[in-house]
Design a protein around this motif. Structure first.
Motif, PDB file in Angstrom:
ATOM      1  N   ASP A  69      35.243 -49.030   3.375  1.00 29.17           N
ATOM      2  CA  ASP A  69      35.006 -50.474   3.332  1.00 29.17           C
ATOM      3  C   ASP A  69      36.186 -51.250   3.902  1.00 29.17           C
ATOM      4  N   LEU A  70      37.358 -50.579   4.083  1.00 31.65           N
ATOM      5  CA  LEU A  70      38.506 -51.246   4.694  1.00 31.65           C
ATOM      6  C   LEU A  70      38.360 -51.379   6.203  1.00 31.65           C
ATOM      7  N   ASN A  71      37.411 -50.652   6.786  1.00 34.73           N
ATOM      8  CA  ASN A  71      37.245 -50.713   8.238  1.00 34.73           C
ATOM      9  C   ASN A  71      37.019 -52.138   8.726  1.00 34.73           C
ATOM     10  N   ASP A  72      36.274 -52.920   7.942  1.00 33.25           N
ATOM     11  CA  ASP A  72      35.966 -54.279   8.376  1.00 33.25           C
ATOM     12  C   ASP A  72      37.193 -55.173   8.403  1.00 33.25           C
ATOM     13  N   ASN A  73      38.274 -54.756   7.737  1.00 29.73           N
ATOM     14  CA  ASN A  73      39.507 -55.540   7.760  1.00 29.73           C
ATOM     15  C   ASN A  73      40.209 -55.477   9.104  1.00 29.73           C
ATOM     16  N   THR A 300      46.515 -56.822   8.053  1.00 29.57           N
ATOM     17  CA  THR A 300      47.710 -57.293   8.751  1.00 29.57           C
ATOM     18  C   THR A 300      47.735 -56.908  10.218  1.00 29.57           C
ATOM     19  N   VAL A 301      47.054 -55.818  10.591  1.00 33.49           N
ATOM     20  CA  VAL A 301      47.174 -55.308  11.951  1.00 33.49           C
ATOM     21  C   VAL A 301      45.960 -55.630  12.813  1.00 33.49           C
ATOM     22  N   THR A 302      46.238 -55.800  14.093  1.00 29.99           N
ATOM     23  CA  THR A 302      45.225 -55.772  15.149  1.00 29.99           C
ATOM     24  C   THR A 302      45.588 -54.597  16.043  1.00 29.99           C
ATOM     25  N   THR A 303      44.623 -53.790  16.414  1.00 23.42           N
ATOM     26  CA  THR A 303      44.899 -52.586  17.191  1.00 23.42           C
ATOM     27  C   THR A 303      44.049 -52.545  18.455  1.00 23.42           C
ATOM     28  N   LEU A 307      41.961 -47.317  17.739  1.00 22.76           N
ATOM     29  CA  LEU A 307      42.514 -47.216  16.392  1.00 22.76           C
ATOM     30  C   LEU A 307      41.789 -48.136  15.411  1.00 22.76           C
ATOM     31  N   ALA A 308      40.570 -48.525  15.743  1.00 24.92           N
ATOM     32  CA  ALA A 308      39.893 -49.585  15.013  1.00 24.92           C
ATOM     33  C   ALA A 308      39.120 -49.111  13.789  1.00 24.92           C
ATOM     34  N   SER A 309      39.494 -47.986  13.222  1.00 19.18           N
ATOM     35  CA  SER A 309      38.891 -47.544  11.974  1.00 19.18           C
ATOM     36  C   SER A 309      39.984 -46.959  11.091  1.00 19.18           C
ATOM     37  N   VAL A 310      39.738 -46.942   9.784  1.00 20.10           N
ATOM     38  CA  VAL A 310      40.716 -46.363   8.870  1.00 20.10           C
ATOM     39  C   VAL A 310      40.966 -44.899   9.220  1.00 20.10           C
ATOM     40  N   LYS A 311      39.917 -44.187   9.567  1.00 15.58           N
ATOM     41  CA  LYS A 311      40.060 -42.768   9.896  1.00 15.58           C
ATOM     42  C   LYS A 311      40.962 -42.573  11.109  1.00 15.58           C
ATOM     43  N   ASP A 312      40.721 -43.341  12.185  1.00 12.94           N
ATOM     44  CA  ASP A 312      41.533 -43.187  13.394  1.00 12.94           C
ATOM     45  C   ASP A 312      42.956 -43.670  13.170  1.00 12.94           C
ATOM     46  N   LEU A 313      43.108 -44.773  12.433  1.00 12.89           N
ATOM     47  CA  LEU A 313      44.435 -45.296  12.169  1.00 12.89           C
ATOM     48  C   LEU A 313      45.232 -44.328  11.304  1.00 12.89           C
ATOM     49  N   ALA A 314      44.551 -43.720  10.318  1.00 12.93           N
ATOM     50  CA  ALA A 314      45.225 -42.752   9.452  1.00 12.93           C
ATOM     51  C   ALA A 314      45.640 -41.513  10.227  1.00 12.93           C
ATOM     52  N   SER A 315      44.769 -41.051  11.118  1.00  9.94           N
ATOM     53  CA  SER A 315      45.084 -39.873  11.922  1.00  9.94           C
ATOM     54  C   SER A 315      46.277 -40.149  12.839  1.00  9.94           C
ATOM     55  N   PHE A 316      46.271 -41.330  13.449  1.00  8.35           N
ATOM     56  CA  PHE A 316      47.374 -41.738  14.321  1.00  8.35           C
ATOM     57  C   PHE A 316      48.683 -41.796  13.531  1.00  8.35           C
ATOM     58  N   ALA A 317      48.649 -42.436  12.366  1.00  8.17           N
ATOM     59  CA  ALA A 317      49.853 -42.577  11.552  1.00  8.17           C
ATOM     60  C   ALA A 317      50.343 -41.241  11.039  1.00  8.17           C
TER      61      ALA A 317
END
Length: 384
Positions: A69-73, A300-303, A307-317
């Motif tokens: 549900d954080l994806n929409d953020n 807080t972030v724009t990507t 990287l526009a999903s929690v899954k992709d952002l988490a994998s990147f991080a």
């Protein structure tokens, strides 16, 4: 419309140079699921922030995937579509290059934090190229002074509007003119390096994130007083609130030579302190605190769109979290003060080419590339 030929500036001029009036002179993306770690500190989401001055991304493991549900953020920009094929070669050697911007809109909560007119305009006061070396164990961070006069290429923004080139413009005018796509194109044109990712950090969200983390401890070697950034610190060790942290990374008056270059030195010292602290923060004692951190970070972030999903952002991080502050080489892009305008700086082209060549070839930046360049004289104001 013909290309502009004169330097652009902010609506409110910066202070003058020393000797004049005023106080200032101035890839490869990690993919796939990660195994659930066993240590308590590694369970759930790990927040890694290289702030307004560095990268702020959300890293995760198994528990991270509960927060779809954080994806929409997460706000995103399709850089690839906006820029098309007119970009540097994408060299896939295991390294990554990320453009990080710290921005505000000069409206709403950001107006209160940073001052200025409530005109709704978007500005980028912090810009960094983060080069993650092959193996993802170390990184070089190159800060780009916002007041650097550079050729700004023609570009198309995220709304499809085309903006003409300018032969000489302030670097941060790229963002205010054409948004993320124009900022990325300007950096790629200047460096010849393709940006694998784009991360933008909103200043008001940055403040809240620091508060959610419980503050950041820094040691100042000198008093810092800046009425414009609402900062008043005596020399010594402090645990900064979000508001104080934001003031520190934005302050320029009363430190060093009062220029943007001095502010960059404060930002770099703060980022190292933040990175070192975050990796040891025990955020997992409270599920609510964990969720609040994740919620704040994703808002807080724009990507870029990759990287526009929690899954992709988490994998990147997850591919970045092994980089400690001691493995981060932080420099400022080689510049010199503009003899015609002390509020601006000019690229030292030969030295800058040494920096870009090193990053293109995944090598350390040679010390000679930044020796003798304008620095801002604020080194040591923040010591840890």
């Amino acid at each position: 419309m013909p290309a502009e030929s004169t330097p652009e500036s902010e609506s409110t001029p910066e202070p003058g140079a020393a000797g004049g009036s005023g106080t200032g002179v101035p890839s490869r993306r990690a993919t796939g699921r990660r195994r659930k770690p066993q240590s308590k500190r590694r369970k759930g989401l790990l927040i890694t922030a290289w702030s307004a001055a560095g990268v702020l991304v959300l890293g995760g493991t198994g528990l991270g995937y509960m927060y779809f549900d954080l994806n929409d953020n997460i706000k995103s920009v399709d850089i690839n579509q906006a820029l098309g094929a007119d970009r540097p070669l994408n060299v896939d050697n295991g390294s990554q290059d990320i453009l990080v911007l710290g921005s505000d809109t000069r409206s709403g909560s950001n107006k209160k934090l940073g001052g200025g007119a409530d005109d709704g305009s978007a500005r980028s006061d912090t810009a960094m190229i983060v080069h993650v070396y092959e193996g993802h164990k170390k990184a070089s961070v190159v800060s780009i002074p916002r007041d650097t006069l550079v050729p700004r290429p023609g570009c198309t923004d995220g709304e499809g509007v085309t903006h003409d080139a300018a032969s000489l413009a302030m670097f941060n005018s790229a963002y205010s003119t054409g948004g993320a796509a124009c900022a990325v194109k300007t950096v790629e044109s200047m460096t010849g390096i393709r940006m694998d990712h784009y991360v933008e950090v909103d200043f008001s969200g940055f403040q809240k994130l620091i508060d959610d983390l419980g503050g950041v401890e820094v040691t100042t070697g000198k008093d810092i007083t800046d009425k414009e950034s609402h900062l008043d610190l005596k020399a010594g060790t402090h645990r900064l609130t979000g508001e104080q942290s934001l003031g520190l990374v934005r302050t320029r008056h009363g430190v060093g030579d009062g220029s943007d270059l001095g502010r960059i030195q404060l930002q770099q010292a703060f980022i190292k302190a933040l990175v070192e602290q975050v990796k040891d923060v025990g955020v997992l004692t409270s599920p609510k605190k964990l969720y609040d951190l994740a919620d704040t970070a994703t808002r807080t972030v724009t990507t870029d769109s990759d990287l526009a999903s929690v899954k992709d952002l988490a994998s990147f991080a997850g591919g970045l979290k092994g980089i400690s502050s001691s493995k981060m080489n932080m420099v400022t892009m080689p510049v010199q003060y503009d003899p015609a305008d002390g509020n601006r700086v000019l690229l030292q082209k030969d030295k800058a080419e040494s920096v870009w060549d090193a990053l293109k070839n995944d090598r350390p930046i040679p010390k000679s590339a930044t020796k003798g360049t304008a620095s801002g004289d604020a080194k040591g104001v923040v010591t840890s």
